[in-house]
Design an enzyme around this catalytic site. Structure first.
Site, PDB file in Angstrom:
ATOM      1  N   GLU A   1      11.891   5.830  28.920  1.00 23.59           N
ATOM      2  CA  GLU A   1      12.712   4.685  28.508  1.00 23.59           C
ATOM      3  C   GLU A   1      14.049   5.190  27.990  1.00 23.59           C
ATOM      4  O   GLU A   1      14.113   6.242  27.354  1.00 23.59           O
ATOM      5  CB  GLU A   1      11.956   3.903  27.437  1.00 23.59           C
ATOM      6  N   ASP A   2      15.109   4.453  28.264  1.00 30.38           N
ATOM      7  CA  ASP A   2      16.432   4.860  27.806  1.00 30.38           C
ATOM      8  C   ASP A   2      16.593   4.671  26.305  1.00 30.38           C
ATOM      9  O   ASP A   2      17.089   5.546  25.613  1.00 30.38           O
ATOM     10  CB  ASP A   2      17.546   4.130  28.573  1.00 30.38           C
TER      11      ASP A   2
ATOM     12  N   ASP B   1      14.522  -0.104  20.492  1.00 30.36           N
ATOM     13  CA  ASP B   1      15.024  -0.678  19.247  1.00 30.36           C
ATOM     14  C   ASP B   1      13.933  -1.525  18.607  1.00 30.36           C
ATOM     15  O   ASP B   1      13.215  -1.052  17.752  1.00 30.36           O
ATOM     16  CB  ASP B   1      16.369  -1.385  19.407  1.00 30.36           C
TER      17      ASP B   1
ATOM     18  N   PHE C   1      25.884  -1.254  19.637  1.00 30.37           N
ATOM     19  CA  PHE C   1      25.592  -1.500  21.046  1.00 30.37           C
ATOM     20  C   PHE C   1      26.084  -0.322  21.867  1.00 30.37           C
ATOM     21  O   PHE C   1      27.287  -0.060  21.932  1.00 30.37           O
ATOM     22  CB  PHE C   1      26.212  -2.815  21.528  1.00 30.37           C
TER      23      PHE C   1
ATOM     24  N   ARG D   1      27.117   1.607  33.143  1.00 33.16           N
ATOM     25  CA  ARG D   1      25.943   2.453  33.386  1.00 33.16           C
ATOM     26  C   ARG D   1      26.291   3.875  33.818  1.00 33.16           C
ATOM     27  O   ARG D   1      25.591   4.815  33.491  1.00 33.16           O
ATOM     28  CB  ARG D   1      25.072   1.863  34.496  1.00 33.16           C
TER      29      ARG D   1
END
Length: 182
Positions: A106-107, A110, A159, A172
């Protein structure tokens, strides 16, 4: 942070968080640790699309153990900067996972809701051992207890985009990771 809905790539301010070199160094370290821990196991890397595709590719290249690859696509963000809390699977995994150690790639984590949902889904399969590696961990935003076996970097709230992470499909392909500001 301002209203992210009004950000265009031309008007955004990007503050560097991790350089491409820092990312690659940490991925090599993670791959070494994972290779040591999972040696002798039948491993499937299960990448969570779309954000984890670059991380998973670089991780796979650095592993010293054999591993198969598959992908799942889950969504809880849409075009927002906040998770909706509702997980939607838009592409299920295709491999038979039974008898394997499935390493979720997973990147970012949170709230933990998506990862918890996926882990529970995988554990419902027969004879599956589930592990997880995340590049970025925003622990302060966690809403549920979820096990993460390998963490690239702990990051504060903000973010983030780049290196697979996006905002409404932009950013991306940046080689580093940046905080997106108006």
């Amino acid at each position: 942070m301002g209203d992210l809905q009004d950000i265009s790539p031309e008007s955004a301010k990007l503050t560097p968080v991790f350089t491409p070199e820092e990312i690659q160094t940490r991925i090599a370290e993670l791959a070494q640790e994972i290779s040591r821990d999972l040696k002798g196991k039948q491993v499937i890397l299960l990448g969570v699309l779309k954000g984890a595709f670059l991380f998973m590719a670089d991780l796979a290249k650095n592993l010293s153990i054999p591993a198969k690859t598959d992908f799942v696509r889950l969504s809880s963000y849409g075009d927002s900067d906040m998770s909706t809390g509702t997980i939607v699977m838009t592409k299920p995994y295709e491999m038979d996972l039974s008898g394997h150690t499935v390493l979720i790639v997973e990147d970012i984590i949170d709230t933990g809701l998506t990862l918890k949902w996926l882990g529970e889904n995988l554990l419902s399969q027969p004879d599956v051992d589930v592990k997880c590696v995340v590049l970025l961990d925003k622990a302060e935003r966690r809403e549920t207890n979820v096990a993460v076996d390998y963490v690239g970097f702990k990051v504060p709230d903000g973010f983030l985009v780049g290196y697979g992470l996006d905002f409404a499909e932009d950013y991306r392909c940046l080689p580093g990771i940046y905080e997106l500001e108006i």
